[in-house]
Design an enzyme around this catalytic site. Structure first.
Site, PDB file in Angstrom:
ATOM      1  N   LYS A 234       0.751  -1.355   0.008  1.00  0.00           N
ATOM      2  CA  LYS A 234      -0.179  -0.025   0.014  1.00  0.00           C
ATOM      3  C   LYS A 234       0.949   1.254   0.034  1.00  0.00           C
ATOM      4  O   LYS A 234       0.449   2.192   0.350  1.00  0.00           O
ATOM      5  CB  LYS A 234      -0.932   0.004   1.155  1.00  0.00           C
ATOM      6  CG  LYS A 234      -1.893  -1.238   1.299  1.00  0.00           C
ATOM      7  CD  LYS A 234      -2.872  -0.890   2.498  1.00  0.00           C
ATOM      8  CE  LYS A 234      -3.703  -2.476   2.592  1.00  0.00           C
ATOM      9  NZ  LYS A 234      -4.566  -2.811   1.488  1.00  0.00           N
ATOM     10  N   ILE A 504      23.245  -6.125  11.899  1.00  0.00           N
ATOM     11  CA  ILE A 504      22.671  -7.198  12.715  1.00  0.00           C
ATOM     12  C   ILE A 504      21.324  -7.376  11.979  1.00  0.00           C
ATOM     13  O   ILE A 504      20.672  -6.650  11.556  1.00  0.00           O
ATOM     14  CB  ILE A 504      22.058  -6.568  14.169  1.00  0.00           C
ATOM     15  CG1 ILE A 504      23.282  -5.621  14.798  1.00  0.00           C
ATOM     16  CG2 ILE A 504      21.717  -7.518  15.009  1.00  0.00           C
ATOM     17  CD1 ILE A 504      24.475  -6.693  15.002  1.00  0.00           C
TER      18      ILE A 504
HETATM   19  C1  LIG Z   1      19.675  10.308   6.020  1.00  0.00           C
HETATM   20  C2  LIG Z   1      18.936   9.245   6.775  1.00  0.00           C
HETATM   21  C3  LIG Z   1      18.328   8.501   5.716  1.00  0.00           C
HETATM   22  C4  LIG Z   1      17.458   7.372   6.457  1.00  0.00           C
HETATM   23  C5  LIG Z   1      16.789   6.414   5.172  1.00  0.00           C
HETATM   24  C6  LIG Z   1      17.910   5.654   4.343  1.00  0.00           C
HETATM   25  C7  LIG Z   1      16.995   4.527   3.466  1.00  0.00           C
HETATM   26  C8  LIG Z   1      16.532   3.369   4.405  1.00  0.00           C
HETATM   27  C9  LIG Z   1      15.733   2.484   3.436  1.00  0.00           C
HETATM   28  C10 LIG Z   1      15.159   1.259   4.306  1.00  0.00           C
HETATM   29  C11 LIG Z   1      16.034   0.419   4.911  1.00  0.00           C
HETATM   30  C12 LIG Z   1      15.404  -0.834   5.430  1.00  0.00           C
HETATM   31  C13 LIG Z   1      16.330  -2.002   5.858  1.00  0.00           C
HETATM   32  C14 LIG Z   1      15.615  -3.109   6.248  1.00  0.00           C
HETATM   33  O1  LIG Z   1      14.960  -2.949   7.478  1.00  0.00           O
HETATM   34  S1  LIG Z   1      15.704  -4.399   5.409  1.00  0.00           S
HETATM   35  C15 LIG Z   1      14.221  -5.461   6.117  1.00  0.00           C
HETATM   36  C16 LIG Z   1      12.969  -5.192   5.321  1.00  0.00           C
HETATM   37  N1  LIG Z   1      11.867  -5.812   6.032  1.00  0.00           N
HETATM   38  C17 LIG Z   1      11.369  -6.952   5.567  1.00  0.00           C
HETATM   39  O2  LIG Z   1      11.729  -7.423   4.852  1.00  0.00           O
HETATM   40  C18 LIG Z   1      10.178  -7.393   6.460  1.00  0.00           C
HETATM   41  C19 LIG Z   1       9.094  -8.222   5.702  1.00  0.00           C
HETATM   42  N2  LIG Z   1       8.624  -7.256   4.983  1.00  0.00           N
HETATM   43  C20 LIG Z   1       7.869  -6.053   5.046  1.00  0.00           C
HETATM   44  O3  LIG Z   1       7.619  -5.705   6.200  1.00  0.00           O
HETATM   45  C21 LIG Z   1       7.453  -5.413   3.788  1.00  0.00           C
HETATM   46  O4  LIG Z   1       7.600  -5.985   2.870  1.00  0.00           O
HETATM   47  C22 LIG Z   1       8.311  -4.060   3.748  1.00  0.00           C
HETATM   48  C23 LIG Z   1       8.303  -3.209   4.845  1.00  0.00           C
HETATM   49  C24 LIG Z   1       9.784  -4.470   3.357  1.00  0.00           C
HETATM   50  C25 LIG Z   1       8.029  -3.318   2.235  1.00  0.00           C
HETATM   51  O5  LIG Z   1       6.545  -2.915   2.461  1.00  0.00           O
HETATM   52  P1  LIG Z   1       5.397  -3.154   1.347  1.00  0.00           P
HETATM   53  O6  LIG Z   1       5.966  -4.727   0.744  1.00  0.00           O
HETATM   54  O7  LIG Z   1       4.432  -3.243   1.944  1.00  0.00           O
HETATM   55  O8  LIG Z   1       5.856  -2.124   0.321  1.00  0.00           O
HETATM   56  P2  LIG Z   1       5.065  -0.822  -0.112  1.00  0.00           P
HETATM   57  O9  LIG Z   1       3.981  -1.017  -1.034  1.00  0.00           O
HETATM   58  O10 LIG Z   1       4.647  -0.092   1.167  1.00  0.00           O
HETATM   59  O11 LIG Z   1       6.449  -0.141  -0.689  1.00  0.00           O
HETATM   60  C26 LIG Z   1       7.028  -0.367  -1.831  1.00  0.00           C
HETATM   61  C27 LIG Z   1       8.291   0.420  -2.095  1.00  0.00           C
HETATM   62  O12 LIG Z   1       9.172   0.085  -1.063  1.00  0.00           O
HETATM   63  C28 LIG Z   1      10.384  -0.503  -1.500  1.00  0.00           C
HETATM   64  N3  LIG Z   1      11.055  -1.291  -0.586  1.00  0.00           N
HETATM   65  C29 LIG Z   1      10.450  -2.722  -0.214  1.00  0.00           C
HETATM   66  N4  LIG Z   1      11.115  -3.244   0.451  1.00  0.00           N
HETATM   67  C30 LIG Z   1      12.263  -2.354   0.724  1.00  0.00           C
HETATM   68  C31 LIG Z   1      13.224  -2.666   1.501  1.00  0.00           C
HETATM   69  N5  LIG Z   1      13.555  -3.739   2.426  1.00  0.00           N
HETATM   70  N6  LIG Z   1      14.263  -1.422   1.607  1.00  0.00           N
HETATM   71  C32 LIG Z   1      14.042  -0.464   0.944  1.00  0.00           C
HETATM   72  N7  LIG Z   1      12.920  -0.235   0.213  1.00  0.00           N
HETATM   73  C33 LIG Z   1      11.936  -1.087   0.169  1.00  0.00           C
HETATM   74  C34 LIG Z   1      10.122  -1.106  -2.869  1.00  0.00           C
HETATM   75  O13 LIG Z   1      11.067  -0.939  -3.834  1.00  0.00           O
HETATM   76  C35 LIG Z   1       9.092  -0.066  -3.505  1.00  0.00           C
HETATM   77  O14 LIG Z   1       9.648   1.304  -3.772  1.00  0.00           O
HETATM   78  P3  LIG Z   1       9.726   1.405  -5.416  1.00  0.00           P
HETATM   79  O15 LIG Z   1      10.384   0.227  -5.970  1.00  0.00           O
HETATM   80  O16 LIG Z   1       8.565   1.637  -6.110  1.00  0.00           O
HETATM   81  O17 LIG Z   1      10.936   2.544  -5.597  1.00  0.00           O
END
Ligand SMILES: CCCCCCCCCCCCCC(=O)SCCNC(=O)CCNC(=O)[C@H](O)C(C)(C)COP(=O)(O)OP(=O)(O)OC[C@H]1O[C@@H](n2cnc3c(N)ncnc32)[C@H](O)[C@@H]1OP(=O)(O)O
Length: 504
Positions: A234, A504
């Protein structure tokens, strides 16, 4: 974050069936190429094996959907999330390098931030959520709130491709991973359902001083992004990522590191998982380890037997008094990698020293030092515990996995370094850590292809996994860093890895 990975040669029969179909569909592929393709792409193997036998083009079609280069390098390891840059609707809008960029020149470029901003430009308010949901800051010092995070992750966090195993971060590992020195409550951010107040999504960041080659960034490390299964797809993940970005920016932090098993634009490095069976029988029972063709369970059990006692003279548990020596040794050792965190003494204490006041079952990290005859600390090795739930198994509910963490040895710091001596020393240290893993009843020992791990993984009987861990940098352009595997996803024994940062 870690990626749920299993030995890559698990499914003998499935692979055989898929291999036959590939051979039939594509002329000229050698047996080795077919095996490699399937090893790198377990999802493709499953798809082929389960697909209709009536459609001879199915294999070719499945392959066409993946970019051949990606397949052969393992980037498309699971077939998931491999898409054109334009299809990354969210990531295309973010300050991250794009696929295809800088490839033409193929020469090292100047490294640095992609977008320069100041704290004044950052919104003081979070973006609104859709009706029915509200933002929440989680106080992990409060046991009830820690439990809420644990419950969300326990039911909805990372699973392997076939949904057989799911990470089960204990409450103690969550505290350890999310509350290192300098941690900020504001960076533990959740979404609650407004009426029930149930926690349905979460993301966390911790501060990290991250050195990339010759520059050190005052950055954050983002982890534990999790959305309740009922709220998936979503577009909530981008909202959480933008919110944690805002919260980091408000503290003057504009760069971040994060890791994941999926391919996003654009990894700065990719490491491979390796697994060393300890309790082979249990790993076999739960479907984690295969029984190789021409082997028998008793051969496997014998193969993975672990010595009763350690062999390195002077090896003992790390104590509080060792902190300065370990910090010094670790700092000098990590200096050789292209990317590593810098640790002060408080951080060394937090990340490496188990607090004896905690109950034994709360122990997260195990660290051992080698003290020579002059009372000098010459080496150390550490591992941490991360269990996985076994989903829907009649007998076993969990796998207790040890993950190799940091290590360092003076043998790697001589000038010049003798690679043979380093290989021998690391093998001895890791072999001894395996003895402790066995004593503490771990079922499996996991490691990545990072640091100097290529020097001992095969000797210590770690086998390649089907999981990869991609390293990403937010708002920082850096030249690629070796992940310890070659283009064919095999250990690169010559170059090893430039990654000195574990996640981790
Ligand atoms: C300066 C400070 C900056 C801080 C921020 C730095 C960046 C941090 C980044 C995060 C680092 C996290 C490190 C960890 O914790 S990695 C661990 C990730 N968690 C899991 O795998 C747990 C199980 N899965 C879930 O809970 C959901 O499937 C998640 C939450 C992963 C996605 O939820 P959902 O499946 O419902 O999707 P959506 O419809 O809401 O959204 C779709 C969009 O999200 C992009 N997406 C999907 N998975 C990831 C992912 N792992 N990193 C980055 N982006 C991800 C995806 O390409 C698409 O974007 P785009 O392809 O259209 O462009």
């Amino acid at each position: 974050m870690a990626e749920e990975s299993k030995p890559s040669n698990r499914k003998g029969k499935e692979k055989e069936k898929a291999a036959k179909k590939l051979h039939k569909a594509i002329d000229g592929l050698s047996n080795e190429q077919v095996t490699q393709l399937l090893d790198l792409n377990p999802a493709l193997a499953t798809e082929l094996a389960n697909g209709s036998d009536d459609n001879p083009n199915a294999a070719a079609e499945a392959l066409r959907r993946l970019n051949l280069q990606d397949i052969m390098t393992g980037l498309a390891s699971s077939g998931k999330n491999v898409k054109d840059m334009g299809a990354y609707k969210f990531w295309a809008t973010q300050p991250v390098p794009k696929f295809g960029e800088e490839q033409a020149a193929n020469e090292p470029f100047e490294e640095g931030p992609i977008k320069i901003q100041t704290v004044d430009e950052i919104s003081k308010e979070p973006a609104p959520l859709i009706d029915g949901f509200e933002w929440a800051t989680l106080d992990l010092l409060d046991a009830a709130q820690l439990k809420e995070v644990w419950e969300l992750l326990n039911g909805h966090y990372v699973e392997d491709d076939e949904a057989m195993f799911r990470f089960n971060y204990s409450a103690s590992i969550l505290k350890w991973a999310m509350m290192p020195p300098g941690w900020k409550k504001e960076w533990h951010r959740g979404v609650r359902a407004s009426q029930s107040k149930k926690l349905v999504a979460f993301i966390a960041a911790i501060p990290v001083e991250l050195r990339i080659r010759d520059k050190t960034l005052h950055a954050s490390e983002v982890n534990f992004l999790c959305i309740h299964k009922k709220l998936r797809s979503k577009r909530l993940a981008p909202v959480l990522i933008k919110e944690i970005t805002r919260l980091c920016n408000l503290e003057g932090v504009f760069q971040a590191i994060y890791t994941g098993g999926i391919v996003l634009p654009k990894p700065v490095s990719t490491c491979r998982y390796y697994h060393r069976a300890i309790n082979w029988q249990k790993l076999y029972d739960v479907g984690f380890s295969p029984l190789p063709a021409n082997s028998k369970p008793q051969f496997q059990i014998r193969k993975y037997a672990v010595p009763e006692r350690t062999s390195t003279r002077g090896l003992r548990e790390m104590q509080k008094k060792d902190i300065p020596a370990v910090q010094d040794l670790l700092t000098r050792y990590l200096a050789k990698y292209d990317m590593a965190a810098t640790f002060d003494k408080h951080e060394v204490e937090h990340w490496l020293l188990h607090n004896k006041k905690d109950a034994p079952e709360e122990q997260v990290v195990w660290s051992y030092v080698v003290e020579d005859d002059h009372k000098k600390i010459t080496d150390f090795v550490s591992f941490y515990c991360l269990e996985s739930s076994v989903i829907n198994h009649p007998k076993h509910t969990n796998i207790k996995a040890a993950y190799l963490f940091y290590y360092a040895t003076e043998v790697g710091l001589t000038d010049p370094v003798s690679k043979d001596a380093l290989k021998a020393r690391l093998n001895a240290l890791v072999s001894d850590s395996l003895v402790y893993c066995k004593q503490y009843k771990f079922d499996v020992y996991n490691a990545l292809s990072l640091m100097d791990n290529g020097l001992f993984l095969e000797d210590q009987k770690f086998g390649p996994g089907d999981g990869q861990l991609h390293y990403y940098l937010f708002n920082y352009r850096a030249n690629p860093i070796a992940g310890g595997v070659d283009k064919r996803n095999r250990l690169d024994l010559e170059n090893l890895s430039g990654i000195g940062k574990t996640q981790i």
